[in-house]
Design a protein around this motif. Structure first.
Motif, PDB file in Angstrom:
ATOM      1  N   GLU A 252       0.842  -1.206   0.000  1.00 10.54           N
ATOM      2  CA  GLU A 252       0.000   0.000   0.000  1.00 10.54           C
ATOM      3  C   GLU A 252       0.874   1.252   0.000  1.00 10.54           C
ATOM      4  N   LEU A 253       0.455   2.236  -0.782  1.00  8.21           N
ATOM      5  CA  LEU A 253       1.111   3.541  -0.789  1.00  8.21           C
ATOM      6  C   LEU A 253       0.198   4.534  -0.083  1.00  8.21           C
ATOM      7  N   ARG A 254       0.759   5.262   0.871  1.00  7.73           N
ATOM      8  CA  ARG A 254      -0.006   6.262   1.617  1.00  7.73           C
ATOM      9  C   ARG A 254       0.412   7.661   1.182  1.00  7.73           C
ATOM     10  N   VAL A 255      -0.568   8.448   0.777  1.00  6.55           N
ATOM     11  CA  VAL A 255      -0.337   9.814   0.293  1.00  6.55           C
ATOM     12  C   VAL A 255      -1.107  10.759   1.191  1.00  6.55           C
ATOM     13  N   VAL A 256      -0.475  11.842   1.623  1.00  6.46           N
ATOM     14  CA  VAL A 256      -1.170  12.825   2.453  1.00  6.46           C
ATOM     15  C   VAL A 256      -1.094  14.198   1.815  1.00  6.46           C
ATOM     16  N   TYR A 324       2.076  13.478   8.766  1.00  2.00           N
ATOM     17  CA  TYR A 324       3.282  13.295   7.958  1.00  2.00           C
ATOM     18  C   TYR A 324       3.929  11.948   8.263  1.00  2.00           C
ATOM     19  N   ALA A 325       3.937  11.542   9.543  1.00  2.00           N
ATOM     20  CA  ALA A 325       4.529  10.262   9.913  1.00  2.00           C
ATOM     21  C   ALA A 325       3.749   9.107   9.294  1.00  2.00           C
ATOM     22  N   TRP A 326       2.437   9.267   9.150  1.00  2.00           N
ATOM     23  CA  TRP A 326       1.585   8.229   8.549  1.00  2.00           C
ATOM     24  C   TRP A 326       1.912   8.018   7.078  1.00  2.00           C
ATOM     25  N   ALA A 327       2.341   9.079   6.410  1.00  2.00           N
ATOM     26  CA  ALA A 327       2.432   9.075   4.947  1.00  2.00           C
ATOM     27  C   ALA A 327       3.755   8.531   4.430  1.00  2.00           C
ATOM     28  N   ASP A 328       3.700   7.997   3.200  1.00  2.00           N
ATOM     29  CA  ASP A 328       4.903   7.667   2.445  1.00  2.00           C
ATOM     30  C   ASP A 328       5.344   8.832   1.575  1.00  2.00           C
ATOM     31  N   THR A 329       4.390   9.590   1.059  1.00  2.00           N
ATOM     32  CA  THR A 329       4.697  10.729   0.192  1.00  2.00           C
ATOM     33  C   THR A 329       3.701  11.842   0.469  1.00  2.00           C
ATOM     34  N   VAL A 330       4.155  13.076   0.315  1.00  2.00           N
ATOM     35  CA  VAL A 330       3.340  14.268   0.607  1.00  2.00           C
ATOM     36  C   VAL A 330       2.942  14.911  -0.718  1.00  2.00           C
ATOM     37  N   LEU A 331       1.650  15.112  -0.909  1.00  2.00           N
ATOM     38  CA  LEU A 331       1.153  15.730  -2.135  1.00  2.00           C
ATOM     39  C   LEU A 331       1.210  17.250  -2.026  1.00  2.00           C
ATOM     40  N   VAL A 332       1.802  17.876  -3.038  1.00  2.00           N
ATOM     41  CA  VAL A 332       1.758  19.330  -3.200  1.00  2.00           C
ATOM     42  C   VAL A 332       1.124  19.583  -4.562  1.00  2.00           C
ATOM     43  N   SER A 359       5.242  14.324  -3.712  1.00  2.00           N
ATOM     44  CA  SER A 359       4.594  14.161  -5.013  1.00  2.00           C
ATOM     45  C   SER A 359       4.126  15.537  -5.452  1.00  2.00           C
ATOM     46  N   GLY A 360       4.832  16.136  -6.395  1.00  2.00           N
ATOM     47  CA  GLY A 360       4.530  17.492  -6.824  1.00  2.00           C
ATOM     48  C   GLY A 360       3.729  17.514  -8.108  1.00  2.00           C
ATOM     49  N   ALA A 361       2.476  17.947  -8.026  1.00  2.00           N
ATOM     50  CA  ALA A 361       1.656  18.187  -9.215  1.00  2.00           C
ATOM     51  C   ALA A 361       1.676  19.687  -9.454  1.00  2.00           C
ATOM     52  N   VAL A 362       2.833  20.179  -9.873  1.00  2.00           N
ATOM     53  CA  VAL A 362       3.093  21.612  -9.951  1.00  2.00           C
ATOM     54  C   VAL A 362       3.964  21.908 -11.164  1.00  2.00           C
ATOM     55  N   ASP A 363       4.092  23.194 -11.445  1.00  2.00           N
ATOM     56  CA  ASP A 363       4.904  23.648 -12.566  1.00  2.00           C
ATOM     57  C   ASP A 363       5.791  24.787 -12.082  1.00  2.00           C
ATOM     58  N   ILE A 370      11.526  21.241  -6.125  1.00  2.00           N
ATOM     59  CA  ILE A 370      11.464  19.809  -5.821  1.00  2.00           C
ATOM     60  C   ILE A 370      12.586  19.071  -6.529  1.00  2.00           C
ATOM     61  N   ARG A 371      12.823  19.422  -7.790  1.00  2.00           N
ATOM     62  CA  ARG A 371      13.891  18.753  -8.548  1.00  2.00           C
ATOM     63  C   ARG A 371      15.266  19.092  -7.980  1.00  2.00           C
ATOM     64  N   SER A 372      15.516  20.375  -7.728  1.00  2.00           N
ATOM     65  CA  SER A 372      16.849  20.771  -7.264  1.00  2.00           C
ATOM     66  C   SER A 372      17.138  20.237  -5.871  1.00  2.00           C
ATOM     67  N   ALA A 373      16.097  20.012  -5.074  1.00  2.00           N
ATOM     68  CA  ALA A 373      16.280  19.463  -3.730  1.00  2.00           C
ATOM     69  C   ALA A 373      16.289  17.946  -3.727  1.00  2.00           C
ATOM     70  N   SER A 374      16.123  17.321  -4.916  1.00  2.00           N
ATOM     71  CA  SER A 374      16.019  15.851  -4.994  1.00  2.00           C
ATOM     72  C   SER A 374      15.010  15.346  -3.965  1.00  2.00           C
ATOM     73  N   ALA A 375      13.862  16.016  -3.949  1.00  2.00           N
ATOM     74  CA  ALA A 375      12.889  15.795  -2.875  1.00  2.00           C
ATOM     75  C   ALA A 375      11.731  14.899  -3.270  1.00  2.00           C
ATOM     76  N   GLY A 376      11.671  14.458  -4.525  1.00  2.00           N
ATOM     77  CA  GLY A 376      10.552  13.613  -4.900  1.00  2.00           C
ATOM     78  C   GLY A 376      10.329  13.628  -6.391  1.00  2.00           C
ATOM     79  N   LEU A 377       9.066  13.485  -6.788  1.00  2.00           N
ATOM     80  CA  LEU A 377       8.710  13.441  -8.199  1.00  2.00           C
ATOM     81  C   LEU A 377       7.870  14.654  -8.571  1.00  2.00           C
ATOM     82  N   VAL A 378       7.878  14.978  -9.856  1.00  2.00           N
ATOM     83  CA  VAL A 378       7.098  16.096 -10.373  1.00  2.00           C
ATOM     84  C   VAL A 378       6.333  15.632 -11.603  1.00  2.00           C
ATOM     85  N   VAL A 379       5.037  15.940 -11.638  1.00  2.00           N
ATOM     86  CA  VAL A 379       4.217  15.713 -12.827  1.00  2.00           C
ATOM     87  C   VAL A 379       3.525  17.022 -13.168  1.00  2.00           C
ATOM     88  N   PRO A 380       3.045  17.178 -14.406  1.00  2.00           N
ATOM     89  CA  PRO A 380       2.352  18.419 -14.753  1.00  2.00           C
ATOM     90  C   PRO A 380       1.124  18.625 -13.877  1.00  2.00           C
TER      91      PRO A 380
END
Length: 433
Positions: A252-256, A324-332, A359-363, A370-380
């Motif tokens: 299971e993947l947990r997203v918050v 945050y402790a519950w989650a695997d990834t944080v949605l922005v 998990s960045g759904a941002v532009d 997010i990319r420069s911090a190597s902090a996760g993934l980015v989608v449009p």
């Protein structure tokens, strides 16, 4: 230095503007500056008085835990519509200007006046106060004003993320729905008027480099970036386990998501993405924690789609860490409106501070961070299919949930004490010519 701040949002309300000014205020006061704040009685986000204590009543004066002296203004109760919020902001701004002129003339005059936007009516109110008291004015623009007004037609109708399973993130009681055609045409005059007001300020504070550059290109000569921030020391979280099993034994993947559930976040797309990820075979749970103008709509959308989503109300700051402790990834998440490319959500800084995968759904600038911090993934932004695919991949292979370098990025680019120093330097510049 004596600083007079006009703002529509202040503690004990919780939210990005309130949190930002608590650490800024504390930092400025600790450095020996006097800070007086003109702000309404606490009533955000519901539009009704949060606390009936006399210390919060309009006209009251108290010193809060930041060390600032708080002068409470009137406010107008409102519901979910944009019109009521605008009327509330206008009333509070006018009453703030009245109190400023009554209480801060003569020997009590400040050295500098700050107007923090939103609400937008605070800007002309601060300029009027600065002009009457013959003091410089700093306009603090926490969002990309007036650029964000160019997307106002989305506030009243469908916005991104409707996709295959539907789900608009607009507000049927927004500006476009109730405003007569003549008023909507008149609204086209607002962006250039806002720019004129911004140019009248002695300095402008932006929270992102991209918006600061846009302001400079419009002829504003003194623009300074004072970023939002978060303190990594506030977040000590256990690492997510190498595997989480759902009730059926599948990984299971947990997203918050924690924050405002409003128009600009576009969370209907995330709800749809959760559905699409399950269709790809992923076991996923999306937890949305917060309140806002679109909370009821997002809840209804999740129920209609049968999405693996749980909606929880706003929590106290001390209870945020457990989510945050519950989650695997944080949605922005943000809308795909043009102005959003110059916006960095304050919650991104908090997510960076936790060290959790993002998990960045941002532009734009937010995606770059997010990319420069190597902090996760980015989608449009507002692309449920891309977000669903990314989540399905993470659910299948948790090695992608690597430790984030977000804390190091914050230390280099957005430490709170550095931002206080930048503000202090700017205020010194405008007060000394």
């Amino acid at each position: 230095m004596r600083i007079l701040l006009l703002t529509h949002y202040w503690a004990p309300e919780t939210g990005a503007p309130q949190n930002r000014w608590q650490w800024l205020a504390r930092g400025l006061v600790e450095r020996g500056h006097e800070l007086a704040v003109l702000t309404p009685a606490p009533h955000y986000p519901a539009g009704a008085l949060l606390d009936s204590s006399p210390r919060f009543a309009p006209g009251a004066i108290t010193r809060d835990e930041s060390g600032a002296m708080i002068h409470r203004t009137a406010f107008r109760p409102y519901g979910v519509g944009i019109g009521g919020r605008g009327a509330d902001q206008a009333l509070a701004a006018v009453d703030g200007a009245r109190l400023a002129l009554a209480r801060f003339g003569g020997r009590h005059r400040p050295d500098v006046v700050i107007g923090s936007v939103p609400g937008l009516p605070t800007l002309p109110a601060a300029l009027a106060v600065g002009g009457a008291l013959r003091r410089p004015v700093v306009a603090e623009l926490r969002d990309a004003w007036p650029d964000i007004l160019d997307s106002s037609h989305h506030w009243a109708g469908p916005s991104g993320g409707a996709g295959a399973t539907g789900g608009a993130d607009g507000d049927p009681r927004g500006v476009g729905a109730w405003a007569p055609r003549s008023l909507r045409h008149g609204a086209a005059l607002v962006p250039p008027l806002v720019t004129v007001l911004e140019r009248r300020a002695d300095a402008v504070v932006a929270t992102t480099e991209s918006f600061a550059q846009a302001l400079r290109e419009r002829g504003m000569k003194r623009v300074k970036v004072i970023r939002n921030s978060a303190a990594p020391s506030d977040w000590v979280l256990p690492a997510p386990p190498p595997r989480r099993d759902g009730d059926d034994g599948r990984p299971e993947l947990r997203v918050v998501y924690l924050g405002t559930v409003g128009r600009s976040q576009g969370l209907a797309a995330a709800v749809e993405a959760a559905v699409l990820a399950e269709r790809r075979g992923a076991r996923l749970r999306l937890r949305i924690v917060g309140e806002g103008a679109r909370a009821a709509h997002i809840r209804a959308t999740a129920e209609r789609l049968g999405a693996p989503v749980e909606m929880l109300p706003l929590v106290a700051p001390e209870a945020v860490a457990e989510h945050y402790a519950w989650a695997d990834t944080v949605l922005v998440s943000l809308q795909d409106w043009p102005a959003m490319s110059m916006t960095v959500p304050s919650k991104l800084y908090e997510a960076l501070a936790t060290g959790r995968h993002i998990s960045g759904a941002v532009d734009g600038e937010a995606a770059d961070i997010i990319r420069s911090a190597s902090a996760g993934l980015v989608v449009p932004p507002q692309d449920p299919g891309a977000l669903a695919a990314a989540w399905a991949d993470l659910a299948a292979d948790r090695s992608g949930l690597t430790a984030s370098a977000g804390r190091q990025w914050l230390s280099r680019h957005a430490r709170r004490r550095d931002q206080v120093t930048r503000y202090e330097e700017l205020l010194n510049e405008v007060t000394h010519g």
